[in-house]
Design a protein around this motif. Structure first.
Motif, mmCIF file in Angstrom:
data_model
loop_
_atom_site.group_PDB
_atom_site.id
_atom_site.type_symbol
_atom_site.label_atom_id
_atom_site.label_comp_id
_atom_site.label_asym_id
_atom_site.label_seq_id
_atom_site.Cartn_x
_atom_site.Cartn_y
_atom_site.Cartn_z
ATOM 1 N N LEU A 24 0.817 -1.209 0.000
ATOM 2 C CA LEU A 24 0.000 0.000 0.000
ATOM 3 C C LEU A 24 0.853 1.263 0.000
ATOM 4 C CD1 LEU A 24 -2.744 -0.720 2.730
ATOM 5 C CD2 LEU A 24 -3.097 -0.313 0.276
ATOM 6 N N VAL A 25 1.792 1.295 0.949
ATOM 7 C CA VAL A 25 2.566 2.519 1.170
ATOM 8 C C VAL A 25 3.684 2.685 0.136
ATOM 9 C CG1 VAL A 25 4.184 3.543 2.828
ATOM 10 C CG2 VAL A 25 1.960 2.751 3.578
ATOM 11 N N ASP A 44 10.245 -5.674 -4.444
ATOM 12 C CA ASP A 44 9.490 -6.360 -3.381
ATOM 13 C C ASP A 44 9.915 -7.821 -3.405
ATOM 14 O OD1 ASP A 44 6.538 -5.658 -1.836
ATOM 15 O OD2 ASP A 44 7.083 -7.777 -2.038
ATOM 16 N N CYS A 45 10.040 -8.436 -2.241
ATOM 17 C CA CYS A 45 10.502 -9.831 -2.202
ATOM 18 C C CYS A 45 9.436 -10.804 -2.695
ATOM 19 C CB CYS A 45 10.968 -10.212 -0.800
ATOM 20 S SG CYS A 45 9.636 -10.174 0.404
ATOM 21 N N GLU A 46 8.189 -10.359 -2.777
ATOM 22 C CA GLU A 46 7.111 -11.217 -3.299
ATOM 23 C C GLU A 46 6.956 -10.950 -4.791
ATOM 24 O OE1 GLU A 46 5.261 -13.572 -1.904
ATOM 25 O OE2 GLU A 46 6.274 -13.347 0.028
ATOM 26 N N VAL A 100 8.601 -2.050 4.189
ATOM 27 C CA VAL A 100 8.278 -3.470 4.381
ATOM 28 C C VAL A 100 7.465 -3.605 5.671
ATOM 29 C CG1 VAL A 100 10.366 -4.147 3.114
ATOM 30 C CG2 VAL A 100 10.393 -4.117 5.622
ATOM 31 N N GLU A 102 5.791 -4.008 9.300
ATOM 32 C CA GLU A 102 6.086 -3.317 10.567
ATOM 33 C C GLU A 102 6.479 -4.337 11.636
ATOM 34 O OE1 GLU A 102 6.056 -0.016 10.799
ATOM 35 O OE2 GLU A 102 5.930 0.404 12.925
ATOM 36 N N LYS A 107 12.327 -5.412 9.580
ATOM 37 C CA LYS A 107 13.001 -4.117 9.364
ATOM 38 C C LYS A 107 14.513 -4.284 9.547
ATOM 39 C CE LYS A 107 9.367 -1.118 9.198
ATOM 40 N NZ LYS A 107 8.921 -0.688 7.868
ATOM 41 N N ILE A 110 16.063 -6.301 6.426
ATOM 42 C CA ILE A 110 16.114 -5.548 5.160
ATOM 43 C C ILE A 110 17.062 -4.347 5.303
ATOM 44 C CG2 ILE A 110 14.125 -4.001 5.546
ATOM 45 C CD1 ILE A 110 14.810 -5.729 2.234
ATOM 46 N N SER A 127 9.576 3.735 6.392
ATOM 47 C CA SER A 127 8.186 4.165 6.571
ATOM 48 C C SER A 127 7.609 3.742 7.920
ATOM 49 C CB SER A 127 7.294 3.577 5.466
ATOM 50 O OG SER A 127 7.665 4.059 4.212
ATOM 51 N N SER A 129 5.807 2.888 11.160
ATOM 52 C CA SER A 129 4.714 3.663 11.765
ATOM 53 C C SER A 129 4.974 4.047 13.208
ATOM 54 C CB SER A 129 3.416 2.850 11.737
ATOM 55 O OG SER A 129 2.972 2.682 10.435
ATOM 56 N N PRO A 151 5.267 8.165 6.596
ATOM 57 C CA PRO A 151 4.209 8.884 5.877
ATOM 58 C C PRO A 151 2.842 8.608 6.489
ATOM 59 C CG PRO A 151 4.545 6.774 4.832
ATOM 60 C CD PRO A 151 5.428 6.778 6.077
ATOM 61 N N ASN A 153 -0.932 7.156 5.145
ATOM 62 C CA ASN A 153 -1.441 6.387 4.014
ATOM 63 C C ASN A 153 -2.673 7.058 3.397
ATOM 64 O OD1 ASN A 153 -1.519 4.043 2.347
ATOM 65 N ND2 ASN A 153 -3.324 3.387 3.478
HETATM 66 P P1 NAI Z 1 1.951 -3.971 3.027
HETATM 67 O O1 NAI Z 1 1.749 -5.268 3.703
HETATM 68 O O2 NAI Z 1 0.865 -3.430 2.123
HETATM 69 O O3 NAI Z 1 3.317 -3.991 2.179
HETATM 70 C C1 NAI Z 1 4.530 -4.450 2.661
HETATM 71 C C2 NAI Z 1 5.302 -5.026 1.489
HETATM 72 O O4 NAI Z 1 6.630 -5.294 1.907
HETATM 73 C C3 NAI Z 1 4.721 -6.344 0.962
HETATM 74 O O5 NAI Z 1 4.422 -6.215 -0.412
HETATM 75 C C4 NAI Z 1 5.825 -7.349 1.220
HETATM 76 O O6 NAI Z 1 5.907 -8.364 0.216
HETATM 77 C C5 NAI Z 1 7.053 -6.458 1.244
HETATM 78 N N1 NAI Z 1 8.182 -7.031 1.963
HETATM 79 C C6 NAI Z 1 8.184 -7.635 3.176
HETATM 80 N N2 NAI Z 1 9.429 -8.033 3.521
HETATM 81 C C7 NAI Z 1 10.241 -7.637 2.507
HETATM 82 C C8 NAI Z 1 11.632 -7.758 2.266
HETATM 83 N N3 NAI Z 1 12.445 -8.334 3.146
HETATM 84 N N4 NAI Z 1 12.121 -7.286 1.092
HETATM 85 C C9 NAI Z 1 11.308 -6.691 0.198
HETATM 86 N N5 NAI Z 1 9.982 -6.558 0.364
HETATM 87 C C10 NAI Z 1 9.460 -7.009 1.512
HETATM 88 O O7 NAI Z 1 2.259 -2.917 4.199
HETATM 89 P P2 NAI Z 1 2.116 -1.339 4.175
HETATM 90 O O8 NAI Z 1 0.793 -0.945 4.749
HETATM 91 O O9 NAI Z 1 2.514 -0.816 2.850
HETATM 92 O O10 NAI Z 1 3.200 -0.927 5.273
HETATM 93 C C11 NAI Z 1 4.586 -0.833 4.975
HETATM 94 C C12 NAI Z 1 5.257 0.040 6.026
HETATM 95 O O11 NAI Z 1 4.652 1.342 6.005
HETATM 96 C C13 NAI Z 1 5.112 -0.477 7.444
HETATM 97 O O12 NAI Z 1 6.265 -0.152 8.188
HETATM 98 C C14 NAI Z 1 3.918 0.311 7.960
HETATM 99 O O13 NAI Z 1 3.855 0.421 9.357
HETATM 100 C C15 NAI Z 1 4.186 1.648 7.306
HETATM 101 N N6 NAI Z 1 3.016 2.513 7.194
HETATM 102 C C16 NAI Z 1 1.782 1.987 6.890
HETATM 103 C C17 NAI Z 1 0.689 2.825 6.839
HETATM 104 C C18 NAI Z 1 -0.674 2.282 6.529
HETATM 105 O O14 NAI Z 1 -1.663 2.929 6.861
HETATM 106 N N7 NAI Z 1 -0.787 1.131 5.874
HETATM 107 C C19 NAI Z 1 0.811 4.279 7.060
HETATM 108 C C20 NAI Z 1 2.172 4.726 7.299
HETATM 109 C C21 NAI Z 1 3.228 3.859 7.380
#
Ligand code: NAI
Length: 320
Positions: A24-25, A44-46, A100, A102, A107, A110, A127, A129, A151, A153
């Motif tokens: 998402l972010v 992205d690792c996926e 990636v 939370e 964290k 990576i 990013s 939270s 940031p 979202n």
């Molecule tokens: P998400 O689950 O949508 O995306 C995370 C992505 O990271 C996934 O696509 C996953 O495959 C990838 N990933 C995981 N481990 C990895 C690795 N070792 N190497 C490469 N890719 C990897 O999560 P989202 O919501 O985008 O959150 C990401 C970060 O942003 C978190 O730290 C979260 O706390 C923070 N954040 C999220 C907000 C939200 O409202 N969703 C707002 C502000 C910050």
């Protein structure tokens, strides 16, 4: 404070951006950077998530064009490349945005890999939270180049970014990054020292915890509590913060407001000495009431509705 020329050097040098994590972010960040003319390489690792990223970006950019937030989606998308490896995404990057999961272990892993692969003059923003950078960068290479860039979202529609340096982050980075993020169209703040949840989620947490408690005590329904924000407080909060709000809510400004209502707020704060966790039973009750009006299957469409509302608001703010 650091000499302004140092900031300028940083701004002039940021051309290549690595985006790690395209959930998402991460995707929102890719748009933030590409729309200002920067080159983005995302990873992205996926593999399926990465393969779907361009399609998802294309849809996001088309909607932004419809709301007159960008001119040409094809040009913006053309600046965003898919990297085959983490090294390809971050090796040449001036700035890396990590988004990636939370979790401290994820964290940490990576960040260690990124720290090994980046140039030693690159900067890495996480990013995160609420987890401070010191919790996952203590033992990694180039740790002085890492900080939090948190940031809201979705980052391409809500501009705030919290910059939170760790105790070992190069002290020149946060002030320089603040200038650079502003130039990209975001609204950065600097958090002077690490604190769990930083500023934004501590403020959000205060409101959320009170909302759960009020519901638990049967004071009002979910919808009525929500509307206190959507049809009440939130209208002011979309363009000014709590301090400015109270400065304008009493004829004599903050001093006057504090005299009139300070004791009330103190009493409210005193009434919450034993915060409760969000228990499974309470979560189930809140979910059931919310699902009666928003079935689970309708949530994705509701997220899209939220983003369209945000785009309309962003367009309105641009026109001010
Ligand atoms: P998400 O689950 O949508 O995306 C995370 C992505 O990271 C996934 O696509 C996953 O495959 C990838 N990933 C995981 N481990 C990895 C690795 N070792 N190497 C490469 N890719 C990897 O999560 P989202 O919501 O985008 O959150 C990401 C970060 O942003 C978190 O730290 C979260 O706390 C923070 N954040 C999220 C907000 C939200 O409202 N969703 C707002 C502000 C910050």
């Amino acid at each position: 404070m650091h000499p302004p020329h140092l900031c300028k050097v940083f701004i002039m040098q940021f051309r290549e951006i690595g985006v790690v994590g395209t959930g998402l972010v991460g995707l929102g960040w890719a748009v933030v950077f590409a729309r200002t003319g920067l080159n983005v390489r995302m990873y992205d690792c996926e593999a399926p998530v990465l393969a779907a990223a361009h399609g998802r970006l294309s849809k996001m950019l088309e909607e932004m064009e419809q709301h007159e937030l960008i001119e040409d989606p094809t040009v913006v998308l053309g600046r965003i490349a898919v990297a085959k490896s983490l090294g390809e995404a971050v090796g040449d990057a001036d700035y890396v945005q990590e988004s990636v999961f939370e979790r401290v272990d994820v964290k940490h892993g990576i960040s260690r890999d990124i720290g090994t692969l980046i140039r030693n003059d690159a900067v890495v923003g996480s990013s995160s939270s609420g987890i401070p950078a010191s919790a996952f960068t203590a033992d990694i290479p180039n740790r002085e180049r890492f900080l939090i860039a948190h940031p809201v979202n979705p980052p391409h529609l809500i501009p705030l970014v919290e910059l939170v340096p760790s105790p070992w982050t190069d002290p020149a980075i946060a002030p320089a990054l603040r200038v650079w993020f502003k130039a990209t169209g975001q609204s950065p703040i600097v958090v002077n020292r690490e604190i769990e949840g930083f500023v934004l989620n501590r403020l959000q947490g205060a409101l959320l915890n009170e909302a759960w408690a009020l519901y638990d005590e049967g004071i009002a329904s979910i919808d009525d509590i929500d509307r206190c924000v959507s049809d009440g407080l939130g209208l002011r909060w979309s363009f000014m913060g709590p301090f400015e709000t109270i400065d304008l809510n009493a004829p004599g400004g903050i001093v006057d407001y504090a005299a009139r209502l300070g004791p009330l707020y103190h009493a409210l704060a005193n009434s919450r000495h034993a915060p409760q966790s969000w228990s499974p039973e309470l979560i189930a009750r809140v979910t059931a009431e919310r699902r009666a009006s928003q079935p689970e299957g309708a949530l994705l469409e509701r997220m899209n509705w939220r983003d369209r509302e945000l785009m309309t608001l962003a367009r309105h703010r641009l026109a001010r």
